[in-house]
Design a protein around this motif. Structure first.
Motif, PDB file in Angstrom:
ATOM      1  N   SER A  99      -1.226   1.093 -13.851  1.00 18.37           N
ATOM      2  CA  SER A  99      -1.020   0.126 -14.915  1.00 18.37           C
ATOM      3  C   SER A  99       0.184   0.551 -15.749  1.00 18.37           C
ATOM      4  O   SER A  99       0.413   1.744 -15.946  1.00 18.37           O
ATOM      5  CB  SER A  99      -2.256   0.071 -15.809  1.00 18.37           C
ATOM      6  N   ILE A 100       0.908  -0.436 -16.270  1.00 19.52           N
ATOM      7  CA  ILE A 100       2.008  -0.096 -17.171  1.00 19.52           C
ATOM      8  C   ILE A 100       1.473   0.381 -18.513  1.00 19.52           C
ATOM      9  O   ILE A 100       2.211   0.922 -19.332  1.00 19.52           O
ATOM     10  CB  ILE A 100       2.994  -1.268 -17.354  1.00 19.52           C
ATOM     11  N   ARG A 101       0.216   0.169 -18.758  1.00 21.52           N
ATOM     12  CA  ARG A 101      -0.414   0.756 -19.935  1.00 21.52           C
ATOM     13  C   ARG A 101      -0.632   2.244 -19.686  1.00 21.52           C
ATOM     14  O   ARG A 101      -0.884   2.653 -18.561  1.00 21.52           O
ATOM     15  CB  ARG A 101      -1.750   0.091 -20.231  1.00 21.52           C
ATOM     16  N   HIS A 102      -0.623   3.013 -20.738  1.00 24.47           N
ATOM     17  CA  HIS A 102      -0.803   4.451 -20.574  1.00 24.47           C
ATOM     18  C   HIS A 102      -2.250   4.822 -20.237  1.00 24.47           C
ATOM     19  O   HIS A 102      -2.513   5.915 -19.749  1.00 24.47           O
ATOM     20  CB  HIS A 102      -0.337   5.189 -21.817  1.00 24.47           C
ATOM     21  N   TYR A 103      -3.171   3.901 -20.515  1.00 28.59           N
ATOM     22  CA  TYR A 103      -4.577   4.166 -20.188  1.00 28.59           C
ATOM     23  C   TYR A 103      -5.246   2.836 -19.932  1.00 28.59           C
ATOM     24  O   TYR A 103      -5.337   2.004 -20.830  1.00 28.59           O
ATOM     25  CB  TYR A 103      -5.266   4.905 -21.323  1.00 28.59           C
ATOM     26  N   ALA A 104      -5.665   2.619 -18.724  1.00 32.43           N
ATOM     27  CA  ALA A 104      -6.303   1.365 -18.348  1.00 32.43           C
ATOM     28  C   ALA A 104      -7.263   1.634 -17.208  1.00 32.43           C
ATOM     29  O   ALA A 104      -6.982   2.450 -16.324  1.00 32.43           O
ATOM     30  CB  ALA A 104      -5.255   0.336 -17.933  1.00 32.43           C
ATOM     31  N   CYS A 105      -8.381   0.920 -17.217  1.00 37.69           N
ATOM     32  CA  CYS A 105      -9.411   1.161 -16.212  1.00 37.69           C
ATOM     33  C   CYS A 105      -9.824  -0.102 -15.465  1.00 37.69           C
ATOM     34  O   CYS A 105     -10.546  -0.014 -14.473  1.00 37.69           O
ATOM     35  CB  CYS A 105     -10.646   1.780 -16.860  1.00 37.69           C
ATOM     36  N   LEU A 106      -9.415  -1.259 -15.910  1.00 31.40           N
ATOM     37  CA  LEU A 106      -9.865  -2.503 -15.313  1.00 31.40           C
ATOM     38  C   LEU A 106      -8.849  -3.025 -14.313  1.00 31.40           C
ATOM     39  O   LEU A 106      -7.641  -2.905 -14.500  1.00 31.40           O
ATOM     40  CB  LEU A 106     -10.101  -3.548 -16.416  1.00 31.40           C
ATOM     41  N   GLY A 107      -9.365  -3.645 -13.270  1.00 33.57           N
ATOM     42  CA  GLY A 107      -8.512  -4.082 -12.179  1.00 33.57           C
ATOM     43  C   GLY A 107      -7.417  -5.046 -12.594  1.00 33.57           C
ATOM     44  O   GLY A 107      -6.287  -4.957 -12.116  1.00 33.57           O
ATOM     45  N   TYR A 108      -7.737  -5.954 -13.493  1.00 32.43           N
ATOM     46  CA  TYR A 108      -6.736  -6.962 -13.861  1.00 32.43           C
ATOM     47  C   TYR A 108      -5.589  -6.365 -14.677  1.00 32.43           C
ATOM     48  O   TYR A 108      -4.560  -7.016 -14.862  1.00 32.43           O
ATOM     49  CB  TYR A 108      -7.388  -8.133 -14.602  1.00 32.43           C
ATOM     50  N   LEU A 109      -5.758  -5.133 -15.144  1.00 29.54           N
ATOM     51  CA  LEU A 109      -4.689  -4.470 -15.896  1.00 29.54           C
ATOM     52  C   LEU A 109      -3.758  -3.672 -14.989  1.00 29.54           C
ATOM     53  O   LEU A 109      -2.761  -3.135 -15.457  1.00 29.54           O
ATOM     54  CB  LEU A 109      -5.297  -3.542 -16.944  1.00 29.54           C
ATOM     55  N   MET A 110      -4.076  -3.606 -13.706  1.00 30.88           N
ATOM     56  CA  MET A 110      -3.253  -2.839 -12.777  1.00 30.88           C
ATOM     57  C   MET A 110      -2.115  -3.688 -12.245  1.00 30.88           C
ATOM     58  O   MET A 110      -2.300  -4.852 -11.907  1.00 30.88           O
ATOM     59  CB  MET A 110      -4.105  -2.338 -11.603  1.00 30.88           C
ATOM     60  N   ARG A 111      -0.938  -3.081 -12.174  1.00 34.22           N
ATOM     61  CA  ARG A 111       0.212  -3.803 -11.648  1.00 34.22           C
ATOM     62  C   ARG A 111       0.537  -3.413 -10.206  1.00 34.22           C
ATOM     63  O   ARG A 111       1.013  -4.217  -9.427  1.00 34.22           O
ATOM     64  CB  ARG A 111       1.427  -3.569 -12.523  1.00 34.22           C
ATOM     65  N   TYR A 112       0.302  -2.153  -9.870  1.00 30.04           N
ATOM     66  CA  TYR A 112       0.663  -1.668  -8.544  1.00 30.04           C
ATOM     67  C   TYR A 112      -0.584  -1.133  -7.840  1.00 30.04           C
ATOM     68  O   TYR A 112      -1.407  -0.463  -8.466  1.00 30.04           O
ATOM     69  CB  TYR A 112       1.712  -0.556  -8.643  1.00 30.04           C
ATOM     70  N   TRP A 113      -0.673  -1.426  -6.558  1.00 35.13           N
ATOM     71  CA  TRP A 113      -1.819  -1.012  -5.758  1.00 35.13           C
ATOM     72  C   TRP A 113      -1.358  -0.343  -4.466  1.00 35.13           C
ATOM     73  O   TRP A 113      -0.373  -0.761  -3.865  1.00 35.13           O
ATOM     74  CB  TRP A 113      -2.678  -2.224  -5.386  1.00 35.13           C
ATOM     75  N   GLY A 114      -2.109   0.659  -4.051  1.00 37.41           N
ATOM     76  CA  GLY A 114      -1.915   1.207  -2.733  1.00 37.41           C
ATOM     77  C   GLY A 114      -2.668   0.381  -1.708  1.00 37.41           C
ATOM     78  O   GLY A 114      -3.386  -0.571  -2.058  1.00 37.41           O
ATOM     79  N   LYS A 115      -2.533   0.750  -0.446  1.00 41.64           N
ATOM     80  CA  LYS A 115      -3.183  -0.007   0.618  1.00 41.64           C
ATOM     81  C   LYS A 115      -4.582   0.507   0.946  1.00 41.64           C
ATOM     82  O   LYS A 115      -5.303  -0.128   1.716  1.00 41.64           O
ATOM     83  CB  LYS A 115      -2.307  -0.001   1.868  1.00 41.64           C
ATOM     84  N   GLY A 116      -4.934   1.635   0.401  1.00 43.43           N
ATOM     85  CA  GLY A 116      -6.294   2.128   0.545  1.00 43.43           C
ATOM     86  C   GLY A 116      -6.475   3.160   1.641  1.00 43.43           C
ATOM     87  O   GLY A 116      -5.687   3.258   2.569  1.00 43.43           O
ATOM     88  N   THR A 117      -7.544   3.929   1.491  1.00 44.18           N
ATOM     89  CA  THR A 117      -7.945   4.896   2.503  1.00 44.18           C
ATOM     90  C   THR A 117      -9.462   4.805   2.656  1.00 44.18           C
ATOM     91  O   THR A 117     -10.190   4.679   1.678  1.00 44.18           O
ATOM     92  CB  THR A 117      -7.508   6.323   2.115  1.00 44.18           C
ATOM     93  N   LEU A 118      -9.928   4.834   3.893  1.00 42.83           N
ATOM     94  CA  LEU A 118     -11.343   4.613   4.172  1.00 42.83           C
ATOM     95  C   LEU A 118     -12.119   5.922   4.076  1.00 42.83           C
ATOM     96  O   LEU A 118     -11.745   6.933   4.679  1.00 42.83           O
ATOM     97  CB  LEU A 118     -11.509   4.026   5.570  1.00 42.83           C
ATOM     98  N   VAL A 119     -13.202   5.867   3.335  1.00 46.27           N
ATOM     99  CA  VAL A 119     -14.142   6.989   3.243  1.00 46.27           C
ATOM    100  C   VAL A 119     -15.469   6.530   3.830  1.00 46.27           C
ATOM    101  O   VAL A 119     -16.020   5.513   3.396  1.00 46.27           O
ATOM    102  CB  VAL A 119     -14.337   7.428   1.778  1.00 46.27           C
ATOM    103  N   THR A 120     -15.944   7.272   4.799  1.00 43.66           N
ATOM    104  CA  THR A 120     -17.220   6.954   5.431  1.00 43.66           C
ATOM    105  C   THR A 120     -18.149   8.147   5.294  1.00 43.66           C
ATOM    106  O   THR A 120     -17.801   9.260   5.714  1.00 43.66           O
ATOM    107  CB  THR A 120     -17.035   6.619   6.919  1.00 43.66           C
ATOM    108  N   VAL A 121     -19.300   7.912   4.692  1.00 45.17           N
ATOM    109  CA  VAL A 121     -20.280   8.975   4.494  1.00 45.17           C
ATOM    110  C   VAL A 121     -21.474   8.657   5.382  1.00 45.17           C
ATOM    111  O   VAL A 121     -22.207   7.701   5.135  1.00 45.17           O
ATOM    112  CB  VAL A 121     -20.706   9.083   3.019  1.00 45.17           C
ATOM    113  N   SER A 122     -21.639   9.464   6.390  1.00 47.63           N
ATOM    114  CA  SER A 122     -22.684   9.188   7.370  1.00 47.63           C
ATOM    115  C   SER A 122     -23.030  10.460   8.138  1.00 47.63           C
ATOM    116  O   SER A 122     -22.172  11.310   8.368  1.00 47.63           O
ATOM    117  CB  SER A 122     -22.223   8.108   8.348  1.00 47.63           C
TER     118      SER A 122
END
Length: 123
Positions: A99-122
């Motif tokens: 987020s361009i904010r110095h502290y933000a936790c909510l999804g709609y406040l995020m500007r940039y996203w990664g593509k993700g990494t899969l975690v499987t617990v099994s």
């Protein structure tokens, strides 16, 4: 433009640990608040923890408190998510976001996203 790349996901047994990394390029991370989100199949995206640009403030979802730790190394332009005592319900794709904010936790406040990494617990 800031680009984020997650790594460190994989298959782990219940009770195990993983450390995810979120590496930034294109800009320095120390101006951005960072958060990790996860999304399991068929479920809504969930905010996990977030951390302020300086690293001085953090917040955790109740579901991961005392098990997950978010940290950042601005010198390395990287944010980490240490996950301990993993449970099957932690299985999801994990995304980091900035987020361009110095502290933000909510999804709609995020500007940039990664593509993700899969975690499987099994077992």
């Amino acid at each position: 433009q800031l680009q984020l790349v997650e790594s460190g996901g994989g298959l782990v047994q219940p009770g195990g640990s993983l450390r995810l990394s979120c590496a930034a390029s294109g800009s320095t991370l120390d101006d951005y608040g960072i958060a990790w989100f996860r999304q399991a199949p068929g479920k809504e995206r969930e905010g996990v923890p977030c951390i302020s640009s300086s690293g001085g403030m953090t917040n955790y979802a109740d579901s991961v408190k005392a098990r997950f730790t978010i940290s950042r190394d601005n010198a390395k332009n990287t944010v980490y998510l240490q996950m301990n005592n993993l449970k099957p319900e932690d299985t999801a794709v994990y995304y980091c976001a900035a987020s361009i904010r110095h502290y933000a936790c909510l999804g709609y406040l995020m500007r940039y996203w990664g593509k993700g990494t899969l975690v499987t617990v099994s077992s």
